[in-house]
Design a protein around this motif. Structure first.
Motif, PDB file in Angstrom:
ATOM      1  N   VAL A 141     -29.995 -21.246 -14.928  1.00 52.05           N
ATOM      2  CA  VAL A 141     -28.588 -21.341 -15.298  1.00 52.05           C
ATOM      3  C   VAL A 141     -27.786 -20.449 -14.362  1.00 52.05           C
ATOM      4  O   VAL A 141     -28.294 -19.443 -13.856  1.00 52.05           O
ATOM      5  N   ALA A 142     -26.551 -20.819 -14.113  1.00 61.63           N
ATOM      6  CA  ALA A 142     -25.682 -20.043 -13.226  1.00 61.63           C
ATOM      7  C   ALA A 142     -24.318 -19.885 -13.882  1.00 61.63           C
ATOM      8  O   ALA A 142     -23.940 -20.648 -14.782  1.00 61.63           O
ATOM      9  N   ALA A 143     -23.574 -18.882 -13.421  1.00 59.55           N
ATOM     10  CA  ALA A 143     -22.241 -18.614 -13.953  1.00 59.55           C
ATOM     11  C   ALA A 143     -21.368 -18.065 -12.842  1.00 59.55           C
ATOM     12  O   ALA A 143     -21.863 -17.461 -11.884  1.00 59.55           O
ATOM     13  N   VAL A 144     -20.049 -18.276 -12.964  1.00 61.87           N
ATOM     14  CA  VAL A 144     -19.104 -17.776 -11.969  1.00 61.87           C
ATOM     15  C   VAL A 144     -17.810 -17.371 -12.656  1.00 61.87           C
ATOM     16  O   VAL A 144     -17.399 -17.986 -13.654  1.00 61.87           O
ATOM     17  N   PRO A 157     -20.138 -26.680  -8.789  1.00 55.97           N
ATOM     18  CA  PRO A 157     -20.509 -28.092  -8.675  1.00 55.97           C
ATOM     19  C   PRO A 157     -22.009 -28.331  -8.840  1.00 55.97           C
ATOM     20  O   PRO A 157     -22.420 -29.363  -9.363  1.00 55.97           O
ATOM     21  N   ASP A 158     -22.829 -27.354  -8.392  1.00 57.48           N
ATOM     22  CA  ASP A 158     -24.281 -27.569  -8.475  1.00 57.48           C
ATOM     23  C   ASP A 158     -25.009 -26.289  -8.097  1.00 57.48           C
ATOM     24  O   ASP A 158     -24.439 -25.403  -7.464  1.00 57.48           O
ATOM     25  N   TRP A 159     -26.252 -26.196  -8.509  1.00 55.56           N
ATOM     26  CA  TRP A 159     -27.187 -25.201  -7.959  1.00 55.56           C
ATOM     27  C   TRP A 159     -28.555 -25.861  -7.890  1.00 55.56           C
ATOM     28  O   TRP A 159     -28.934 -26.657  -8.740  1.00 55.56           O
ATOM     29  N   ARG A 160     -29.279 -25.534  -6.818  1.00 59.28           N
ATOM     30  CA  ARG A 160     -30.535 -26.220  -6.534  1.00 59.28           C
ATOM     31  C   ARG A 160     -31.359 -25.393  -5.556  1.00 59.28           C
ATOM     32  O   ARG A 160     -30.814 -24.565  -4.831  1.00 59.28           O
ATOM     33  N   PRO A 161     -32.675 -25.620  -5.513  1.00 64.03           N
ATOM     34  CA  PRO A 161     -33.496 -24.914  -4.534  1.00 64.03           C
ATOM     35  C   PRO A 161     -33.476 -25.612  -3.184  1.00 64.03           C
ATOM     36  O   PRO A 161     -33.300 -26.835  -3.104  1.00 64.03           O
ATOM     37  N   GLU A 162     -33.622 -24.836  -2.118  1.00 62.87           N
ATOM     38  CA  GLU A 162     -33.867 -25.375  -0.791  1.00 62.87           C
ATOM     39  C   GLU A 162     -34.908 -24.477  -0.148  1.00 62.87           C
ATOM     40  O   GLU A 162     -34.618 -23.350   0.246  1.00 62.87           O
ATOM     41  N   GLY A 163     -36.117 -24.982  -0.033  1.00 62.06           N
ATOM     42  CA  GLY A 163     -37.205 -24.157   0.445  1.00 62.06           C
ATOM     43  C   GLY A 163     -37.448 -23.021  -0.528  1.00 62.06           C
ATOM     44  O   GLY A 163     -37.564 -23.225  -1.741  1.00 62.06           O
ATOM     45  N   ALA A 164     -37.485 -21.801  -0.019  1.00 64.74           N
ATOM     46  CA  ALA A 164     -37.735 -20.634  -0.863  1.00 64.74           C
ATOM     47  C   ALA A 164     -36.470 -20.101  -1.517  1.00 64.74           C
ATOM     48  O   ALA A 164     -36.548 -19.246  -2.403  1.00 64.74           O
ATOM     49  N   ASP A 165     -35.288 -20.603  -1.115  1.00 56.39           N
ATOM     50  CA  ASP A 165     -34.022 -20.040  -1.577  1.00 56.39           C
ATOM     51  C   ASP A 165     -33.375 -20.888  -2.658  1.00 56.39           C
ATOM     52  O   ASP A 165     -33.654 -22.088  -2.790  1.00 56.39           O
ATOM     53  N   GLU A 166     -32.477 -20.260  -3.411  1.00 56.43           N
ATOM     54  CA  GLU A 166     -31.666 -20.960  -4.400  1.00 56.43           C
ATOM     55  C   GLU A 166     -30.236 -21.037  -3.873  1.00 56.43           C
ATOM     56  O   GLU A 166     -29.647 -20.013  -3.485  1.00 56.43           O
ATOM     57  N   LEU A 167     -29.680 -22.244  -3.828  1.00 56.86           N
ATOM     58  CA  LEU A 167     -28.325 -22.458  -3.337  1.00 56.86           C
ATOM     59  C   LEU A 167     -27.396 -22.715  -4.519  1.00 56.86           C
ATOM     60  O   LEU A 167     -27.613 -23.645  -5.293  1.00 56.86           O
ATOM     61  N   VAL A 168     -26.376 -21.898  -4.646  1.00 54.27           N
ATOM     62  CA  VAL A 168     -25.390 -22.057  -5.715  1.00 54.27           C
ATOM     63  C   VAL A 168     -24.042 -22.359  -5.072  1.00 54.27           C
ATOM     64  O   VAL A 168     -23.508 -21.544  -4.318  1.00 54.27           O
ATOM     65  N   GLN A 169     -23.499 -23.538  -5.357  1.00 52.17           N
ATOM     66  CA  GLN A 169     -22.203 -23.930  -4.813  1.00 52.17           C
ATOM     67  C   GLN A 169     -21.085 -23.413  -5.710  1.00 52.17           C
ATOM     68  O   GLN A 169     -21.172 -23.494  -6.942  1.00 52.17           O
ATOM     69  N   VAL A 256     -19.607 -19.550 -20.692  1.00 48.91           N
ATOM     70  CA  VAL A 256     -19.486 -20.961 -20.318  1.00 48.91           C
ATOM     71  C   VAL A 256     -18.893 -21.060 -18.925  1.00 48.91           C
ATOM     72  O   VAL A 256     -17.915 -20.380 -18.605  1.00 48.91           O
ATOM     73  N   THR A 257     -19.487 -21.898 -18.069  1.00 53.34           N
ATOM     74  CA  THR A 257     -18.961 -22.169 -16.736  1.00 53.34           C
ATOM     75  C   THR A 257     -18.916 -23.676 -16.523  1.00 53.34           C
ATOM     76  O   THR A 257     -19.916 -24.360 -16.758  1.00 53.34           O
ATOM     77  N   PRO A 258     -17.777 -24.236 -16.098  1.00 51.28           N
ATOM     78  CA  PRO A 258     -17.720 -25.666 -15.807  1.00 51.28           C
ATOM     79  C   PRO A 258     -18.579 -26.022 -14.602  1.00 51.28           C
ATOM     80  O   PRO A 258     -18.574 -25.305 -13.591  1.00 51.28           O
ATOM     81  N   VAL A 259     -19.330 -27.092 -14.708  1.00 56.18           N
ATOM     82  CA  VAL A 259     -20.136 -27.609 -13.596  1.00 56.18           C
ATOM     83  C   VAL A 259     -19.372 -28.815 -13.068  1.00 56.18           C
ATOM     84  O   VAL A 259     -19.584 -29.955 -13.492  1.00 56.18           O
ATOM     85  N   PHE A 298     -20.974 -28.699 -18.060  1.00 55.86           N
ATOM     86  CA  PHE A 298     -20.826 -27.250 -18.122  1.00 55.86           C
ATOM     87  C   PHE A 298     -22.190 -26.614 -18.359  1.00 55.86           C
ATOM     88  O   PHE A 298     -23.154 -27.273 -18.784  1.00 55.86           O
ATOM     89  N   ALA A 299     -22.263 -25.324 -18.079  1.00 51.18           N
ATOM     90  CA  ALA A 299     -23.445 -24.524 -18.388  1.00 51.18           C
ATOM     91  C   ALA A 299     -23.042 -23.503 -19.441  1.00 51.18           C
ATOM     92  O   ALA A 299     -21.987 -22.868 -19.335  1.00 51.18           O
ATOM     93  N   VAL A 300     -23.868 -23.351 -20.464  1.00 49.71           N
ATOM     94  CA  VAL A 300     -23.569 -22.415 -21.539  1.00 49.71           C
ATOM     95  C   VAL A 300     -24.790 -21.538 -21.787  1.00 49.71           C
ATOM     96  O   VAL A 300     -25.925 -22.014 -21.764  1.00 49.71           O
ATOM     97  N   THR A 301     -24.549 -20.252 -21.983  1.00 45.73           N
ATOM     98  CA  THR A 301     -25.611 -19.279 -22.218  1.00 45.73           C
ATOM     99  C   THR A 301     -25.282 -18.444 -23.445  1.00 45.73           C
ATOM    100  O   THR A 301     -24.146 -17.978 -23.599  1.00 45.73           O
ATOM    101  N   PHE A 302     -26.270 -18.267 -24.306  1.00 43.47           N
ATOM    102  CA  PHE A 302     -26.137 -17.355 -25.438  1.00 43.47           C
ATOM    103  C   PHE A 302     -27.145 -16.231 -25.269  1.00 43.47           C
ATOM    104  O   PHE A 302     -28.313 -16.471 -24.946  1.00 43.47           O
TER     105      PHE A 302
END
Length: 407
Positions: A141-144, A157-169, A256-259, A298-302
């Motif tokens: 999960v990600a937040a901004v 807009p998105d977060w995803r892995p690329e190789g060994a790294d995590e890319l968060v847009q 909460v963060t909008p995706v 959206f992403a939501v965390t409790f």
């Protein structure tokens, strides 16, 4: 494949400079050697001998110093130490991206549970890519939160892995919905499959905002109680998220963060435990930049506390927006420092939150608007956090909000 461009501190040309200086010194020594060697040679005047002595002195003394100076000047700057935010069974990292116009840099305030550096890249106006080194994996999960004095809205807009790294847009906008540069704080968190945080926590990323109901059972979903996570759509932009097995929980906090790739604001209306249904429910509302309801991912965390034992942090429900100064009370307040937070209102929509016992020299913060159509931005200072909230017209507005900080 992403392109990172020219290295930040390239070390190039050192070998060429050394070779040139060595050639100059070599020629000088050859001249001296020819003059000293036996056999006939052209007579040298005293001035010429003095000149040769000077050349030898330069070649033997000054030139090595010049070589060392050039080598030192071209040496890459040392990479700043990246503090680890290591917690068992977790992959996590954060950045405070405070140079919104810079193309690529490593933020001064960041952490990474893999002891790897995090990088922020500006890919266009208001568009950024946060690279969390060695944290790449499907899910999490990600937040901004915007960190600026300007009126800004930021989304993921998105977060995803690329190789060994995590890319968060990260995309940021002004109130009209146009792309706009902004500072921000971004956080990535993933609990290993089968792993537990050691605390009470749950999160999900809504997959289809138009569906009436859905159960989220993928890598972007976690529940420390082992219950099912699901969501239901009540109306346009109105959702209820259910975290199964957390029906006995009191207090805690929600983020909460909008995706989305458009200016979207998602906030929490309220959350509550429901023993009869054996779940904890959180009501989420999403709106466009103008305040109109809109279906959105959206992403939501409790979390109860900050989600894991031994992690310093705090969360605050600031629910008296018109009061000049007060201490938030109730089960929704928490601080690992053991001291109550203090909220001060200086003018409409302007707040200062003090968190005694927490240094605020590092760490990550997130702000979510509570029971309102307004949106908020944050700024950090030594010893406190400054929050500015605005209604959909962009005017400063007294607003309830949730602040979460952890180190």
């Amino acid at each position: 494949m992403r392109e990172f461009g020219v290295p930040l501190t390239p070390a190039r040309g050192v070998a060429d400079w050394r070779e040139r200086l060595d050639r100059v010194g070599g020629r000088a020594m050859t001249v001296v050697g020819d003059w000293l060697s036996p056999g006939e040679r052209v007579s040298r005047s005293e001035p010429r001998i003095s000149a040769l002595v000077a050349v030898v002195a330069v070649a033997g003394g000054v030139l090595p110093i010049l070589v060392m100076a050039v080598t030192w000047a071209a040496k890459p700057d040392p990479v700043a130490h990246v503090p680890a935010c290591r917690v068992a069974h977790e992959m996590t990292g954060y950045v405070l991206a405070d140079r919104p116009a810079e193309d690529r840099y490593q933020p001064d305030r960041q952490c990474n549970s893999a002891d790897a550096p995090n990088t922020v890249e500006r890919t266009g106006t208001g568009r950024y890519l946060v690279v969390f080194g060695k944290l790449g994996r499907d899910g999490g999960v990600a937040a901004v939160t915007p960190v600026t004095g300007d009126d800004r809205i930021c989304t993921l807009p998105d977060w995803r892995p690329e190789g060994a790294d995590e890319l968060v847009q990260v995309d940021c906008f002004d109130r009209s919905g146009a792309a706009a540069d902004s500072g921000f704080t971004a956080h990535f968190w993933d609990v290993s499959p089968g792993g537990e945080t050691g605390g009470t926590a749950a999160y999900l990323r809504l997959g289809d905002p138009g569906r009436t109901s859905q159960t989220v059972e993928d890598a972007y979903s976690h529940n420390s109680a082992g219950g099912a996570n699901s969501a239901g759509r009540e109306d346009v932009g109105s959702y209820v998220v259910y975290f199964g097995g957390l029906e006995a929980v009191e207090g805690g906090t929600v983020r909460v963060t909008p995706v989305a790739d458009a200016a979207t604001v998602c906030g929490v209306e309220r959350w509550f435990a429901y023993p009869e249904g054996r779940y904890l429910a959180a009501r989420v509302r999403c709106r466009d930049a103008g305040g109109q309801p809109v279906d959105a991912r959206f992403a939501v965390t409790f979390t109860l506390g900050v989600g894991a034992p031994g992690v310093a942090g705090a969360h605050v429900l600031a629910d008296r927006p018109a009061e000049a100064s007060y201490t938030p009370e109730g089960v929704a307040q928490f601080s690992s420092g053991g001291q109550a937070a203090a909220v001060t209102r200086s003018e409409p929509g302007e707040y200062r939150v003090e968190l005694p016992g927490l240094a605020l020299k590092s760490g990550n913060l997130q702000v979510t608007a509570y029971d309102t159509a307004a949106s908020c931005v944050a700024r950090t200072a030594t010893g406190d956090v400054r929050i500015t909230c605005r209604d959909p017209s962009g005017a400063a507005a007294d607003t309830k909000f949730l602040l979460t900080y952890w180190d």
